[in-house]
Motif scaffolding. Structure first.
Motif, mmCIF file in Angstrom:
data_model
loop_
_atom_site.group_PDB
_atom_site.id
_atom_site.type_symbol
_atom_site.label_atom_id
_atom_site.label_comp_id
_atom_site.label_asym_id
_atom_site.label_seq_id
_atom_site.Cartn_x
_atom_site.Cartn_y
_atom_site.Cartn_z
ATOM 1 N N ASN A 141 -11.729 22.025 -8.125
ATOM 2 C CA ASN A 141 -12.442 20.764 -8.307
ATOM 3 C C ASN A 141 -13.901 21.013 -8.690
ATOM 4 O OD1 ASN A 141 -10.103 19.426 -7.560
ATOM 5 N ND2 ASN A 141 -10.703 19.265 -5.414
ATOM 6 N N ASN A 142 -14.416 20.145 -9.528
ATOM 7 C CA ASN A 142 -15.794 20.231 -10.018
ATOM 8 C C ASN A 142 -16.757 19.846 -8.899
ATOM 9 O OD1 ASN A 142 -18.269 19.992 -11.344
ATOM 10 N ND2 ASN A 142 -17.317 19.223 -13.225
ATOM 11 N N MET A 143 -17.695 20.716 -8.579
ATOM 12 C CA MET A 143 -18.637 20.453 -7.486
ATOM 13 C C MET A 143 -19.639 19.358 -7.828
ATOM 14 S SD MET A 143 -17.882 22.700 -4.967
ATOM 15 C CE MET A 143 -19.288 23.316 -4.034
ATOM 16 N N TRP A 193 -11.879 4.371 -2.324
ATOM 17 C CA TRP A 193 -12.401 5.606 -2.876
ATOM 18 C C TRP A 193 -13.480 5.325 -3.918
ATOM 19 C CZ3 TRP A 193 -11.291 10.655 -1.576
ATOM 20 C CH2 TRP A 193 -10.193 10.862 -0.732
ATOM 21 N N SER A 194 -14.399 6.281 -4.072
ATOM 22 C CA SER A 194 -15.382 6.257 -5.142
ATOM 23 C C SER A 194 -15.747 7.711 -5.455
ATOM 24 C CB SER A 194 -16.628 5.462 -4.739
ATOM 25 O OG SER A 194 -17.253 6.055 -3.611
ATOM 26 N N THR A 195 -16.513 7.904 -6.506
ATOM 27 C CA THR A 195 -16.937 9.247 -6.891
ATOM 28 C C THR A 195 -18.435 9.265 -7.113
ATOM 29 O OG1 THR A 195 -14.811 9.727 -7.953
ATOM 30 C CG2 THR A 195 -16.673 11.123 -8.550
ATOM 31 N N LYS A 196 -19.104 10.233 -6.529
ATOM 32 C CA LYS A 196 -20.537 10.407 -6.717
ATOM 33 C C LYS A 196 -20.761 11.561 -7.699
ATOM 34 C CE LYS A 196 -22.219 7.433 -3.656
ATOM 35 N NZ LYS A 196 -23.114 6.307 -4.028
ATOM 36 N N SER A 197 -21.615 11.318 -8.693
ATOM 37 C CA SER A 197 -21.995 12.380 -9.623
ATOM 38 C C SER A 197 -23.225 13.077 -9.059
ATOM 39 C CB SER A 197 -22.300 11.800 -11.008
ATOM 40 O OG SER A 197 -21.128 11.251 -11.589
ATOM 41 N N ALA A 198 -23.055 14.343 -8.699
ATOM 42 C CA ALA A 198 -24.143 15.093 -8.081
ATOM 43 C C ALA A 198 -24.975 15.791 -9.148
ATOM 44 C CB ALA A 198 -23.589 16.112 -7.094
ATOM 45 N N SER A 199 -26.287 15.558 -9.113
ATOM 46 C CA SER A 199 -27.198 16.166 -10.077
ATOM 47 C C SER A 199 -27.775 17.457 -9.483
ATOM 48 C CB SER A 199 -28.323 15.184 -10.419
ATOM 49 O OG SER A 199 -29.029 14.823 -9.237
ATOM 50 N N GLY A 200 -28.807 17.980 -10.137
ATOM 51 C CA GLY A 200 -29.484 19.166 -9.620
ATOM 52 C C GLY A 200 -28.854 20.457 -10.084
ATOM 53 N N ILE A 218 -23.415 24.282 -9.285
ATOM 54 C CA ILE A 218 -22.799 25.044 -8.196
ATOM 55 C C ILE A 218 -21.392 25.456 -8.609
ATOM 56 C CG2 ILE A 218 -22.186 25.049 -5.753
ATOM 57 C CD1 ILE A 218 -25.197 24.659 -6.370
ATOM 58 N N ALA A 219 -21.075 26.719 -8.407
ATOM 59 C CA ALA A 219 -19.758 27.238 -8.779
ATOM 60 C C ALA A 219 -18.670 26.601 -7.922
ATOM 61 C CB ALA A 219 -19.734 28.755 -8.614
ATOM 62 N N SER A 220 -17.566 26.246 -8.557
ATOM 63 C CA SER A 220 -16.423 25.686 -7.834
ATOM 64 C C SER A 220 -15.851 26.731 -6.888
ATOM 65 C CB SER A 220 -15.352 25.227 -8.823
ATOM 66 O OG SER A 220 -15.845 24.192 -9.651
ATOM 67 N N ARG A 221 -15.292 26.251 -5.754
ATOM 68 C CA ARG A 221 -14.818 27.194 -4.749
ATOM 69 C C ARG A 221 -13.837 26.531 -3.800
ATOM 70 N NH1 ARG A 221 -20.407 28.769 -2.659
ATOM 71 N NH2 ARG A 221 -20.830 28.303 -4.841
ATOM 72 N N ILE A 222 -13.138 27.351 -3.030
ATOM 73 C CA ILE A 222 -12.243 26.909 -1.967
ATOM 74 C C ILE A 222 -12.565 27.709 -0.701
ATOM 75 C CG2 ILE A 222 -10.364 26.182 -3.486
ATOM 76 C CD1 ILE A 222 -9.031 28.878 -2.992
ATOM 77 N N HIS A 223 -12.052 27.246 0.439
ATOM 78 C CA HIS A 223 -12.187 27.972 1.717
ATOM 79 C C HIS A 223 -13.633 28.247 2.099
ATOM 80 C CE1 HIS A 223 -7.908 28.427 2.086
ATOM 81 N NE2 HIS A 223 -7.797 29.133 0.976
ATOM 82 N N HIS A 224 -14.555 27.347 1.728
ATOM 83 C CA HIS A 224 -15.944 27.457 2.146
ATOM 84 C C HIS A 224 -16.128 26.668 3.450
ATOM 85 C CE1 HIS A 224 -15.095 24.128 -0.536
ATOM 86 N NE2 HIS A 224 -16.076 23.437 0.022
#
Length: 447
Positions: free
Chosen positions: A227-229, A242-249, A252-258
């Motif tokens: 999934n796109n961070m 449900w909704s989706t927030k677009s994060a700026s700044g 960040i690399a996508s990841r799992i198990h963090h």
């Protein structure tokens, strides 16, 4: 005689070693569940090796200062099953009962799969395990794993999506639903989501005070589709929308198990995680700290000082006071496990080697979000109770050690006394000096 002194020395040395030096340390592991209960960071299960799925319960006591080289781990009553890749959360009703949801269950300390229940309850005050009776349970949730739960102040547990490996540990089924368990009524309900909501696993879920659940990272049913961070799914626990927030700044690399923890000022701190290859094995492990501001919805990468923690995935993390406590996990793509802990001071983003009890007297509650476990709130009264219990246990242990040592010394002293009084010294005529001979004591009656 010399042998008795050797025994005495050995007993004293062994007692000192056992009560002062020896530490009870859990084995390295990953994929455990964890929950912060008062001043205790509980660890449930985890995989120790390719053939051992642990049913152990450990907790790290945070009521006293310590160095990370000698963490105060203590064991508790074991789980009824081996457990991994599940999730856990703390009841806000009594602040002592932990709910373990989903996960893969096994015959304890074996590699033999054994499904018995999808929900377990652990009473941290009495160290008792129970299996609750749940009404309207969704059978498709059975053996669901690789998801994360949160619980709101009303006692509703929310678990989104997850996957089901099945008994063969190969067949994978992915889901796109929201499971809700009301712990006050033990009624289960399931909401099927629209296809626009990503099927997801291996993400983190963080409950904000506003009632919004923030889902970060994770993957679809494929281990290669992450999934796109910068696109953050949000679930409103009040309106069930449900909704989706677009994060700026920062990117960040996508990841799992963090892992993810929530600070009082609305920042979600993310640590570590990994990516998998096409076969599902760990391909890359991260060691970075990244922060999502839930007020501005912007990512930042803070400058971090100190000796950093290694790349870590499938680990546990909790926020207590001003410290982010990180424990266990896989530290490389070769799945080398660790039982070390790492501590980040979030006030100045510094890795520290010593955990010091904060001097603040603030009674404010902190919202917690713990690795493969849910958001919970720290109750100060419960903290004091746990502190008192810990002091009591230490006192009992030291007292028992002193009693045992005193008993052993008494027995040894008694034998030495008896041995000495069995000897009489009789003078032999003609000798220039007194010669020692062992002879029975003779008593004469003098008139």
């Amino acid at each position: 005689m010399k042998s008795l002194y050797y025994i005495l020395f050995f007993v004293i040395f062994s007692s000192v070693y056992f009560f002062v030096i020896c530490q009870n340390i859990p084995s390295p592991r990953r994929e455990q569940a964890s929950t912060l209960v008062g001043t205790r960071l509980y660890i449930f299960g985890g995989i120790i090796s390719s053939t051992i799925n642990s049913n152990e319960v450990w907790y790290l006591e945070l009521s006293n200062s310590f160095n990370i080289s000698t963490p105060p781990w203590r064991s508790d009553v074991a789980m009824p099953v081996g457990y991994r890749l599940g999730t856990s959360c703390l009841s806000p009703i009594n602040n002592s009962t932990v709910f373990l949801i989903g996960g893969r269950t096994w015959i304890a300390n074996t590699n033999s799969y054994s499904y018995t229940s999808s929900v377990y309850m652990f009473d941290s005050k009495t160290s008792q395990w129970t299996t609750p009776t749940i009404n309207n349970f969704n059978s498709s949730f059975a053996t669901r794993n690789e998801m994360q739960a949160v619980i709101d102040n009303n006692g509703k547990i929310f678990v989104f999506s997850g996957i089901n490996h099945g008994n063969d540990d190969i067949t994978t089924t992915a889901y796109n639903d929201m499971s809700i368990l009301d712990i006050t009524t033990m009624i289960w309900s399931t909401q099927t989501q629209s296809q626009s909501v990503l099927v997801s696993a291996d993400y983190t879920a963080t409950l904000l005070p506003s009632g919004l659940i923030v889902y970060i990272g994770g993957r679809s049913s494929s281990v290669l589709i992450l999934n796109n961070m910068s696109q953050v799914p949000i679930f409103d626990t009040k309106s069930y929308t449900w909704s989706t927030k677009s994060a700026s700044g920062s990117t960040i690399a996508s990841r799992i198990h963090h892992s993810a923890v929530l600070t009082q000022d609305g920042n979600i701190i993310i640590y570590g995680g990994s990516t998998d290859d096409s076969t599902g094995n760990v391909a890359n492990v991260f060691s970075d700290i990244v922060v999502l501001n839930t007020n501005s919805w912007a990512w930042t990468v803070p400058s971090v000082s100190g000796i950093s923690a290694p790349p870590l995935t499938q680990h546990s993390a909790a926020l207590y006071k001003n410290y982010m406590i990180i424990a266990f996990g896989a530290i490389s793509a070769s799945n080398l496990y660790t039982n070390n802990i790492y501590i980040l001071d979030i006030q100045n983003y510094t890795w520290v080697t010593t955990y010091n009890i904060p001097t603040t007297t603030s009674q404010a509650k902190q919202t917690q979000n713990i690795g493969n476990s849910p958001t919970s709130q720290v109750n100060q009264t419960n903290n004091q109770a746990n502190n008192n219990s810990s002091i009591l246990y230490v006192g009992i242990g030291i007292g028992a050690g002193v009693v045992i040592l005193a008993a052993v010394l008494f027995i040894i002293g008694f034998f030495i006394y008896k041995n000495r009084h069995k000897e009489e010294y009789v003078a032999t005529p003609g000798d220039d000096h007194m010669r020692e001979k062992h002879a029975p004591t003779v008593y004469k009656h003098v008139i």
